[in-house]
Enzyme design. Structure first.
Site, PDB file in Angstrom:
ATOM      1  N   LYS A 114       0.822  -1.221   0.000  1.00 12.50           N
ATOM      2  CA  LYS A 114       0.000   0.000   0.000  1.00 12.50           C
ATOM      3  C   LYS A 114       0.852   1.266   0.000  1.00 12.50           C
ATOM      4  O   LYS A 114       0.466   2.280  -0.576  1.00 12.50           O
ATOM      5  CB  LYS A 114      -0.930   0.022   1.213  1.00 12.50           C
ATOM      6  CG  LYS A 114      -2.112  -0.907   1.051  1.00 12.50           C
ATOM      7  CD  LYS A 114      -3.250  -0.516   1.967  1.00 12.50           C
ATOM      8  CE  LYS A 114      -4.452  -1.404   1.733  1.00 12.50           C
ATOM      9  NZ  LYS A 114      -5.477  -1.274   2.750  1.00 12.50           N
ATOM     10  N   LYS A 198      -5.150  -9.876  -6.452  1.00  7.30           N
ATOM     11  CA  LYS A 198      -6.472 -10.122  -5.847  1.00  7.30           C
ATOM     12  C   LYS A 198      -7.481  -9.091  -6.366  1.00  7.30           C
ATOM     13  O   LYS A 198      -7.094  -7.971  -6.734  1.00  7.30           O
ATOM     14  CB  LYS A 198      -6.387 -10.102  -4.323  1.00  7.30           C
ATOM     15  CG  LYS A 198      -6.094  -8.759  -3.730  1.00  7.30           C
ATOM     16  CD  LYS A 198      -6.306  -8.734  -2.223  1.00  7.30           C
ATOM     17  CE  LYS A 198      -6.083  -7.300  -1.763  1.00  7.30           C
ATOM     18  NZ  LYS A 198      -6.368  -6.969  -0.426  1.00  7.30           N
ATOM     19  N   LYS A 201     -10.735  -3.086  -4.435  1.00 11.70           N
ATOM     20  CA  LYS A 201     -11.411  -1.810  -4.690  1.00 11.70           C
ATOM     21  C   LYS A 201     -10.458  -0.829  -5.343  1.00 11.70           C
ATOM     22  O   LYS A 201     -10.879   0.096  -6.024  1.00 11.70           O
ATOM     23  CB  LYS A 201     -11.835  -1.156  -3.363  1.00 11.70           C
ATOM     24  CG  LYS A 201     -12.780  -1.941  -2.514  1.00 11.70           C
ATOM     25  CD  LYS A 201     -12.906  -1.299  -1.122  1.00 11.70           C
ATOM     26  CE  LYS A 201     -13.445  -2.292  -0.118  1.00 11.70           C
ATOM     27  NZ  LYS A 201     -13.468  -1.844   1.246  1.00 11.70           N
TER      28      LYS A 201
HETATM   29  P1  TYM Z   1     -10.893  -5.021   3.768  1.00 11.20           P
HETATM   30  O1  TYM Z   1     -11.838  -3.918   4.057  1.00 11.20           O
HETATM   31  O2  TYM Z   1      -9.802  -4.771   2.783  1.00 11.20           O
HETATM   32  O3  TYM Z   1     -11.693  -6.291   3.269  1.00 11.20           O
HETATM   33  C1  TYM Z   1     -12.811  -6.782   3.980  1.00 11.20           C
HETATM   34  C2  TYM Z   1     -12.796  -8.299   3.958  1.00 11.20           C
HETATM   35  O4  TYM Z   1     -12.843  -8.780   2.595  1.00 11.20           O
HETATM   36  C3  TYM Z   1     -11.781  -9.705   2.380  1.00 11.20           C
HETATM   37  N1  TYM Z   1     -11.326  -9.561   0.977  1.00 11.20           N
HETATM   38  C4  TYM Z   1     -11.197 -10.591   0.139  1.00 11.20           C
HETATM   39  N2  TYM Z   1     -11.407 -11.910   0.286  1.00 11.20           N
HETATM   40  C5  TYM Z   1     -11.183 -12.709  -0.792  1.00 11.20           C
HETATM   41  N3  TYM Z   1     -10.761 -12.228  -2.002  1.00 11.20           N
HETATM   42  C6  TYM Z   1     -10.541 -10.915  -2.186  1.00 11.20           C
HETATM   43  N4  TYM Z   1     -10.149 -10.454  -3.371  1.00 11.20           N
HETATM   44  C7  TYM Z   1     -10.748 -10.023  -1.088  1.00 11.20           C
HETATM   45  N5  TYM Z   1     -10.621  -8.676  -0.925  1.00 11.20           N
HETATM   46  C8  TYM Z   1     -10.979  -8.421   0.348  1.00 11.20           C
HETATM   47  C9  TYM Z   1     -10.688  -9.274   3.352  1.00 11.20           C
HETATM   48  O5  TYM Z   1      -9.774 -10.316   3.608  1.00 11.20           O
HETATM   49  C10 TYM Z   1     -11.501  -8.893   4.563  1.00 11.20           C
HETATM   50  O6  TYM Z   1     -11.825 -10.045   5.318  1.00 11.20           O
HETATM   51  N6  TYM Z   1      -7.860  -4.936   7.730  1.00 11.20           N
HETATM   52  C11 TYM Z   1      -9.137  -5.387   7.245  1.00 11.20           C
HETATM   53  C12 TYM Z   1     -10.305  -4.868   8.058  1.00 11.20           C
HETATM   54  C13 TYM Z   1     -10.182  -5.078   9.533  1.00 11.20           C
HETATM   55  C14 TYM Z   1     -10.386  -6.302  10.219  1.00 11.20           C
HETATM   56  C15 TYM Z   1     -10.209  -5.985  11.602  1.00 11.20           C
HETATM   57  C16 TYM Z   1     -10.688  -7.593   9.803  1.00 11.20           C
HETATM   58  C17 TYM Z   1      -9.907  -4.141  10.452  1.00 11.20           C
HETATM   59  N7  TYM Z   1      -9.927  -4.666  11.701  1.00 11.20           N
HETATM   60  C18 TYM Z   1     -10.319  -6.981  12.561  1.00 11.20           C
HETATM   61  C19 TYM Z   1     -10.805  -8.574  10.783  1.00 11.20           C
HETATM   62  C20 TYM Z   1     -10.612  -8.269  12.147  1.00 11.20           C
HETATM   63  C21 TYM Z   1      -9.315  -4.923   5.812  1.00 11.20           C
HETATM   64  O7  TYM Z   1      -8.712  -3.975   5.382  1.00 11.20           O
HETATM   65  O8  TYM Z   1     -10.277  -5.582   5.123  1.00 11.20           O
END
Ligand code: TYM
Length: 334
Positions: A114, A198, A201
């Site tokens: 990032k 992957k 967004k």
């Molecule tokens: P974020 O907002 O990027 O994504 C949310 C969830 O979607 C999953 N995800 C995917 N799974 C499969 N294939 C993909 N291409 C894909 N893109 C996104 C992510 O793995 C996630 O589960 N850091 C985290 C948010 C967070 C969090 C937490 C998660 C903050 N605190 C505590 C669990 C526990 C994030 O940026 O997810």
């Protein structure tokens, strides 16, 4: 140690949720709420580690919440709220900043991705973001965390932080070591344009992803344009190893149709990818467009969404404050 199972997970409000979020996270959130106590959070404090226009951020918090509800999360069953509304997240993050080690953060691959080539210009928040994620989970003493595979390294860090805290303050088992729940086939839904990246967004081309708000027509166009393979569908997985785009389409098909990968290959081997694409489009339209319609409908009633957040925040705060009281005591804060 309390043996009670508790699920926590979060999603960043940074715009359109897509099929990766849906298959990798949201669908699991929904099925887990039937078996365990669950807390689901719109992690707005995480989103601001990269600059967000305030109005966009507000709108995206509502949209992410609407996506939760449209997918099937039930606010009477799960606790659903936005992170900044419970100040304990920020407070525990500070305490854990002092537990976590710089060497551990330096290994986080997502920061490297990032921050890009000019790390000096990345926000400090982006660097210590995994500590905030650990705080989110540990604030509730959550035991299980459903996520996509991209979050696995952060989850491992959360476990290391929990373990070090328990050892530093001589309180074995105080924080449970949270377990990641990662679904096998769709742990990483890949971009429709490049099967080595992957679905995300932040990828520039909208053709790389299926958004939850896409129309049937959008889905049709995107799947038609998706990269696949010029050779017919093979009869075994081994032959797909070097064809990540084709494998990705088959994985998505298998996940949504609930037909095993082997069976899909059995049924489709020898056919062109246009056959798979036609079937996949039908499935996706059936699965995704009702969710998109529901999101749009929910967004028309902001006061209902505000009510959900308010109720969730109150419930989350009770658990957070109780746990924080014990955490402060362990650390020696008066
Ligand atoms: P974020 O907002 O990027 O994504 C949310 C969830 O979607 C999953 N995800 C995917 N799974 C499969 N294939 C993909 N291409 C894909 N893109 C996104 C992510 O793995 C996630 O589960 N850091 C985290 C948010 C967070 C969090 C937490 C998660 C903050 N605190 C505590 C669990 C526990 C994030 O940026 O997810």
């Amino acid at each position: 140690m309390s043996k009670k199972k508790l699920v926590f997970s979060g999603v960043q409000p940074t715009g359109n949720l897509h099929l990766g979020n849906y298959l990798g996270a949201l669908k699991n959130f929904v099925s887990l709420q039937k078996e365990m106590d669950c807390i689901y959070c719109v992690v707005d404090l995480h989103a601001i580690t990269v600059f967000q226009k305030p109005n966009d951020l507000r709108e995206n918090v509502f949209e992410t919440l609407a996506s939760f509800i449209a997918t099937g999360l039930n606010p009477d069953r799960s606790i659903i709220f936005n992170q900044s509304a419970v100040s304990g997240h920020a407070e525990l993050a500070w305490i854990l900043n002092c537990t976590s080690r710089i060497g551990w953060l330096n290994r986080m691959t997502q920061f490297k991705d990032k921050a890009g080539s000019d790390k000096e210009k990345a926000s400090v928040g982006l660097y210590i973001y995994p500590n905030l994620m650990a705080a989110d989970i540990l604030l509730y003493k959550a035991t299980h965390v459903p996520v996509g595979a991209d979050q696995k390294q952060h989850l491992e860090l959360s476990r290391d932080i929990a373990q070090k805290f328990n050892s530093d303050f001589n309180c074995k088992d105080f924080f449970p070591l949270p377990e990641p729940l990662i679904s096998k086939n769709v742990a990483r839904v890949m971009s429709l344009r490049d099967g080595k990246k992957k679905m995300s967004k932040s990828e520039e081309s909208d053709y790389s992803r299926i958004n939850l708000k896409d129309s049937a027509d959008d889905i049709d166009k995107k799947i038609k344009k998706a990269k696949s393979d010029s050779e017919p569908i093979p009869d075994n997985l081994k032959n797909l190893e070097k064809k990540p785009e084709a494998l990705n389409l088959i994985n998505i098909y298998s996940e949504i149709s609930k037909i095993s990968l082997d069976k899909v290959l059995n049924e489709m081997s020898g056919k062109d990818y246009s056959f798979l694409k036609k079937n996949l489009t039908e499935l996706l339209v059936k699965e995704i467009t009702p969710v998109g319609k529901e999101i749009k409908k929910l967004l028309n009633d902001k006061s209902h969404l505000e009510q959900i957040l308010k109720k969730g925040k109150e419930k989350a705060n009770i658990i957070a404050e109780e746990n924080l009281k014990n955490i402060r005591e362990k650390v020696g804060l008066i």
